[in-house]
Design a protein around this motif. Structure first.
Motif: not given
Lengths: 348, 207
Positions: B64-70, B86-90
């Motif tokens: 949760m803390a590191v997700c760039p798109v929250d 929302l997930c961008i698959g980074c």
């Protein structure tokens, strides 16, 4: 091609892996420790659990295939999180904002550096078409990477509250894909940049004088230099070459997880990539400023390839003298005389 | 409200991989994606232990803390879920997660990993409960049906417990008292050692 790329990546990974602590020996001793513990204190599994938290036990197995699927706990993830969400985001973000503000203040105080003498109307070829193509290839890909990288690292804090989840996620997917596909293009352009411009960026004795006077940036006094001044040379070696290599190598590690590199390597690559690219962006602000609004005529030189003789004399006097003497060509391409000669159809 | 947790009793786990199979079957997860796995420690050595591990639904979840798109959110029951739209698959959640829970359907050349998939504690996703869209993206929503996670329900030795933290901790405490050993609650320090963060109020999930 595929095999060569794999080999190349393995070399890169090995270089990184050398920095990691060797832990197999420690695990070996702790499993012996566990066997000994079972003799004296049956039921005390402390040594096993220590291993589990470390994630280093070579006798850990699983039937599920995947990257490090036999590792139960990888504590390095927390370190990475603290570094990325902490100093990198906070100090990195403020560094970029501060430098932008300082450049703004400098522009407000000093204004654009204008020519002191009237333009002569005679033009010199400073950058040939190859030079300009390589420069703009690298420049455009760099700006795309910088903007998309900023969206990926800072977007959550600055854009998400404005755009909302749906729109920002759409933007972030676009940013991620642009970043991942333009990245290798930038790495390629960086190599071309190095080959194209290295000759005129070799340090010379007169660069010292330029450095001690800070290029006349604050005094406004003219300091002679070669085709590139010491500031440009610093950008070439420190920015394009050093940081270019660092962000490219770490970028490839992150961009191709299909080589089954472990998480710790990718965490380290990500931290180095983020720090190097923030420094890179900060330095680039200086270069972009000088190349656009900071110095009159600088942008035209890279846009059209030509500069006025007065400009050359004021900004790059030694290069101007060489050009006028006619024994050296600008931009590694044909000199103006030779170019017109070719147009006329006779051989030099 | 109950705080949902997983607890794996290493003294009982027999490495049958029934939980892994139950999870795959329940949610019809694609090939290559393993929301749960069983890891054997000191395989073939004295003191061999097996542990079933999936997303532990941490109190201060690193993903949760590191997700760039929250894209992550936490239900009122402490279940960490994510929004695949929302997930961008980074892959950042995969770097950060201590348990290796986040999974990706693609191999990731040029960072094309696809949408992240992980254990949902059988609680689905942001779509309507038990809707076709929810099942396709996240699998079955057993919690909405009043059931507990399929892996724990299916466990043949009841090594894997999933449910209200207080209840499963009680069960485990009684076991430890009876057998007089194996008191290590694996992974709880890592997962639940920090104060709770990011839990949504019971009023409803994020849109």
């Amino acid at each position: 091609m595929h095999v060569r790329m794999r080999q190349w990546l393995m070399v890169v990974l090995t270089v990184f892996a050398c920095g990691l602590p060797a832990s197999a020996m420690a695990a070996e001793t702790s499993s012996q420790e566990q066997a000994a513990r079972q003799q004296t204190q049956p039921g005390n599994n402390a040594p096993v659990w220590r291993d589990v938290r470390g994630g280093d036990n070579p006798y850990q197995t699983t039937q599920v295939r995947g990257i490090e699927s036999s590792v139960l706990v990888q504590p390095a993830g927390e370190t990475w999180r603290q570094l990325r969400n902490g100093p990198i985001t906070i100090y990195g973000g403020w560094l970029i904002v501060t430098v932008m503000a300082l450049i703004g203040v400098f522009y407000w105080w000093r204004g654009p550096i204008k020519l002191h003498e009237k333009p002569t109307g005679r033009r010199l070829l400073r950058f040939g078409s190859w030079d300009r193509m390589v420069h703009w290839g690298a420049a455009i890909s760099f700006v795309l990477l910088a903007v998309t990288g900023i969206i990926i690292l800072f977007g959550k804090h600055i854009l998400l509250p404005i755009f909302g989840y749906t729109l920002f996620a759409w933007l972030a997917i676009l940013a991620k894909n642009i970043h991942n596909f333009v990245g290798p293009v930038f790495a390629f352009c960086t190599v071309l940049m190095f080959v194209t411009f290295v000759r005129d960026n070799l340090p010379k004795a007169y660069d010292l004088q330029w450095i001690t006077k800070a290029g006349g940036l604050f005094s406004g006094k003219h300091v002679p230099s070669g085709r590139f001044n010491a500031g440009e040379k610093a950008w070439f070696w420190g920015g394009v070459t050093l940081l270019g290599i660092v962000v490219s190598v770490t970028g490839f590690v992150l961009n191709f997880p299909n080589f089954e590199q472990g998480r710790e390597l990718m965490q380290q690559a990500n931290v180095i990539h983020a720090i190097a690219s923030i420094v890179f962006m900060t330095l680039s602000l200086g270069h972009i400023y000088m190349g656009t609004i900071g110095v009159e005529g600088a942008y035209e030189s890279m846009r059209t390839g030509y500069v006025d003789e007065a400009w050359a004399k004021e900004h790059h006097e030694f290069w101007y003298q060489e050009m006028v003497a006619g024994n050296k060509s600008g931009g590694g391409a044909a000199s103006p005389v030779a170019a017109s000669a070719l147009k006329e159809g006779w051989k030099a | 409200m109950a705080r949902m947790k997983f607890l794996c009793d290493a003294e009982r786990c027999i490495e049958c991989n029934g939980c892994v199979t139950a999870c795959k079957n329940e949610h019809e997860v694609p090939w290559g994606v393993n929301r749960r796995r069983v890891v054997t420690l000191n395989d073939g050595l004295p003191g061999e232990k097996s542990i079933s591990v999936a997303c532990m639904h941490c109190s201060d979840a690193p993903c949760m803390a590191v997700c760039p798109v929250d894209c992550f959110y936490k239900t009122a029951e402490g279940v960490v879920l994510h929004d695949k739209d929302l997930c961008i698959g980074c892959g950042y959640c995969f770097y950060a997660c201590p348990f290796g829970a986040p999974q990706f359907p693609q191999d990731g050349a040029f960072g094309l990993r696809g949408k992240m998939d992980k254990c949902t504690f059988c609680a689905g996703g942001p779509e309507d409960d038990n809707s076709a869209a929810e099942f396709k993206k996240y699998g079955r929503n057993r919690l909405a049906e009043g059931k507990l996670p399929a892996c724990a329900e299916m466990c043949s030795t009841k090594a894997l417990l999933g449910g209200d933290s207080d209840v499963i901790a009680d069960i485990y405490r009684n076991r430890v008292l009876k057998r007089g050993k194996g008191s290590e609650v694996w992974g709880w320090g890592t997962a639940y050692g920090k104060p709770e963060k990011g839990a949504t109020p019971p009023a409803g999930a994020k849109s």
